[in-house]
Design an enzyme around this catalytic site. Sequence first.
Site, PDB file in Angstrom:
ATOM      1  N   CYS A 240       0.891  -1.173   0.000  1.00  0.00           N
ATOM      2  CA  CYS A 240       0.000   0.000   0.000  1.00  0.00           C
ATOM      3  C   CYS A 240       0.921   1.213   0.000  1.00  0.00           C
ATOM      4  CB  CYS A 240      -0.884  -0.012   1.241  1.00  0.00           C
ATOM      5  SG  CYS A 240      -2.037  -1.388   1.261  1.00  0.00           S
ATOM      6  N   ALA A 241       1.439   1.549  -1.163  1.00  0.00           N
ATOM      7  CA  ALA A 241       2.620   2.418  -1.225  1.00  0.00           C
ATOM      8  C   ALA A 241       2.324   3.912  -1.339  1.00  0.00           C
ATOM      9  CB  ALA A 241       3.495   2.003  -2.398  1.00  0.00           C
ATOM     10  N   PRO A 243       1.127   7.735  -0.831  1.00  0.00           N
ATOM     11  CA  PRO A 243       1.837   8.534  -1.842  1.00  0.00           C
ATOM     12  C   PRO A 243       3.334   8.229  -1.967  1.00  0.00           C
ATOM     13  CG  PRO A 243       1.484   9.845   0.117  1.00  0.00           C
ATOM     14  CD  PRO A 243       0.817   8.522   0.373  1.00  0.00           C
ATOM     15  N   LYS A 246       7.331   5.509   2.388  1.00  0.00           N
ATOM     16  CA  LYS A 246       8.219   4.397   2.762  1.00  0.00           C
ATOM     17  C   LYS A 246       8.920   3.803   1.554  1.00  0.00           C
ATOM     18  CE  LYS A 246       5.298   4.080   6.541  1.00  0.00           C
ATOM     19  NZ  LYS A 246       4.396   5.095   5.932  1.00  0.00           N
ATOM     20  N   CYS A 360      -0.685   4.250  11.058  1.00  0.00           N
ATOM     21  CA  CYS A 360      -0.532   5.563  11.696  1.00  0.00           C
ATOM     22  C   CYS A 360      -1.672   5.747  12.697  1.00  0.00           C
ATOM     23  CB  CYS A 360      -0.494   6.691  10.667  1.00  0.00           C
ATOM     24  SG  CYS A 360      -1.973   6.803   9.688  1.00  0.00           S
TER      25      CYS A 360
END
Length: 410
Positions: A240-241, A243, A246, A360
Site C-alpha cells: 500500500c505504497a 503517496p 516508505k 498511523c
Amino acid sequence: MDSLMEKFHQKLKKEKDKALFVELVHGVLRYKSLIDYYINFVAKKGVKDKRILNILRVATYELLFLEKIPEYATVNEACEITSKISPNLKAFVNAILRNIIRNKNQIRESLEKIKDVDYKSYISIKLSYPRFLIDYFEENYGFEKTLKILEFLNTKPPQSIKINTKKTDVKTLIQELEKNGFEYEINFYNQEVIYLLKGNIKETELYKKGYFYFQDLASSLVVKLNKEDFERAKKVLDLCAAPGGKTFNCAEVIDGFIVACDINEHKLDILRENILRLGFNNIIVAKNDAEIFNPDFTEKFDIVIADLPCTGFGAIRKKPDIKWNKSYQDIENLHELQVRILDNSAGYLKRGGLLFYSTCTLSRRENEETVTEFLEKHKDFSLVSQTTIFPDEFKCDGFFIAKLRKEGGR
Ligand SMILES: C[S@@+](CC[C@H](N)C(=O)[O-])C[C@H]1O[C@@H](n2cnc3c(N)ncnc32)[C@H](O)[C@@H]1O
C-alpha cells in the site's frame, strides 16, 4: 476531505489567504465541541441551519483563538456572508457573536464548573474529542496517557520534510533553506527529517529539483530503524505504497528494486510523479488490490512493507476531521481488513524474509491484536519487535511498527 480542501485551496491566490483557510478549517475541526459549547450557551434553542452554524463556528474560532483578527472584523464578515445566503438571519448571527464576545468569561467559567462534576465530559468539550475516542484511548493506554495524547494531537504540526539522499545531503539542503529564508529544525531522532516552521516550500525550486519529499518522522522510522535489513534486501514489495513515503525511504538505501503497489489509480499517478521528481530508477509501480492474493508475487520478496489502511488516530494533528468520522465499527472493520491483507503478505515473502506491518493509528485492536491474530494463523512467522510511537513523547504522528520474520532461509 483532503481533495475538498485542495479544491478550495487552489482557488486562493495569496499565500496568506491559503494559510488562513487551512487554519480556519483545521481550527474548527480541532475545537468543534468547544466552539459549539460557546454557540449553544448563547443560542439556547441551538442553530438549525447547518450553513449558518458553520459560519458561526468559523467566526467563534476566530474570536476564541485568533487574536490578530479584530472582533468587529469577524462579526462583520460573518454577517456579510450570512446576508448573501440567508439575509433574514443576519441579525441572528450578529446577536449570537456579540453575545459570545460579551459573555466570554461567563461561558469559560460555566465550562470549568463541569470539570468537578464530570471530568471526562469536560475534557470532551475542552479538548474537543468525541466521548467514544476518549473512552477507547483510556481502555488502550490509561487515562493519564490519554490526556497527554489528546493534548498533543491538538497541536498544529510543522511541515515535515525528508531529505532525498540520492540528490542532496543535510548540509546542502540546510544551506539552501537558509538562503531561501526558511525557519527550520533538524529532527532529533532522524537527522534527515527537517521541520519547517514557516513558509511554503512546495513553491520553491528545491521541491522541483527533488531534494526532499513530505514525510513525518514516525513514518520515516520503518526504514530508518531497520536500515541494515533494507540495505541487504534485493526485492522489496510495498503493498500500500501511495503517496510513497516508505517506498522512497527504501529506494534511497536498497541495492535492488521495489515493487510499489496501491489500489487507487489517482494516488498511483501522484506516486509516479514523485518518483520522476525525486529521480529514483529502482521503483516499479503496479496497480494491485492487496486484499486479493496475487500469485505472481508468491515467495518473490525479501521484504514486504504492509503500511495498511487504519483509523489514522495518530494523524489527527494533520487531519482533525478523523476525530469526528470514526467509530468502534470502523476500528473493527479495519482490523479485519488488516488481517486479510497480512494473510496475503505472508505468501509473498521468501523463507527468512521480513514483514514490516505499520499503521498511523493508536489502537491496540488494529496494532498489537492484528499482529497476534496474524501470528496465530501463521506459525511459520515470529515477532522480532513491535513498537508504538507515542506522539506526545516523540513530537510526531502516533504510529505503530511491527517486524515479523518468516522462518527458514538464512
Ligand atoms: C497508510 S496509506 C499508505 C501510505 C504509504 N505507505 C506511505 O508511506 O506514503 C494506505 C494506502 O493504502 C491504499 N489501499 C487501501 N486499500 C488498498 C487495497 N485493498 N490494496 C492496495 N492498496 C490499498 C490507499 O490507497 C492508501 O494509499
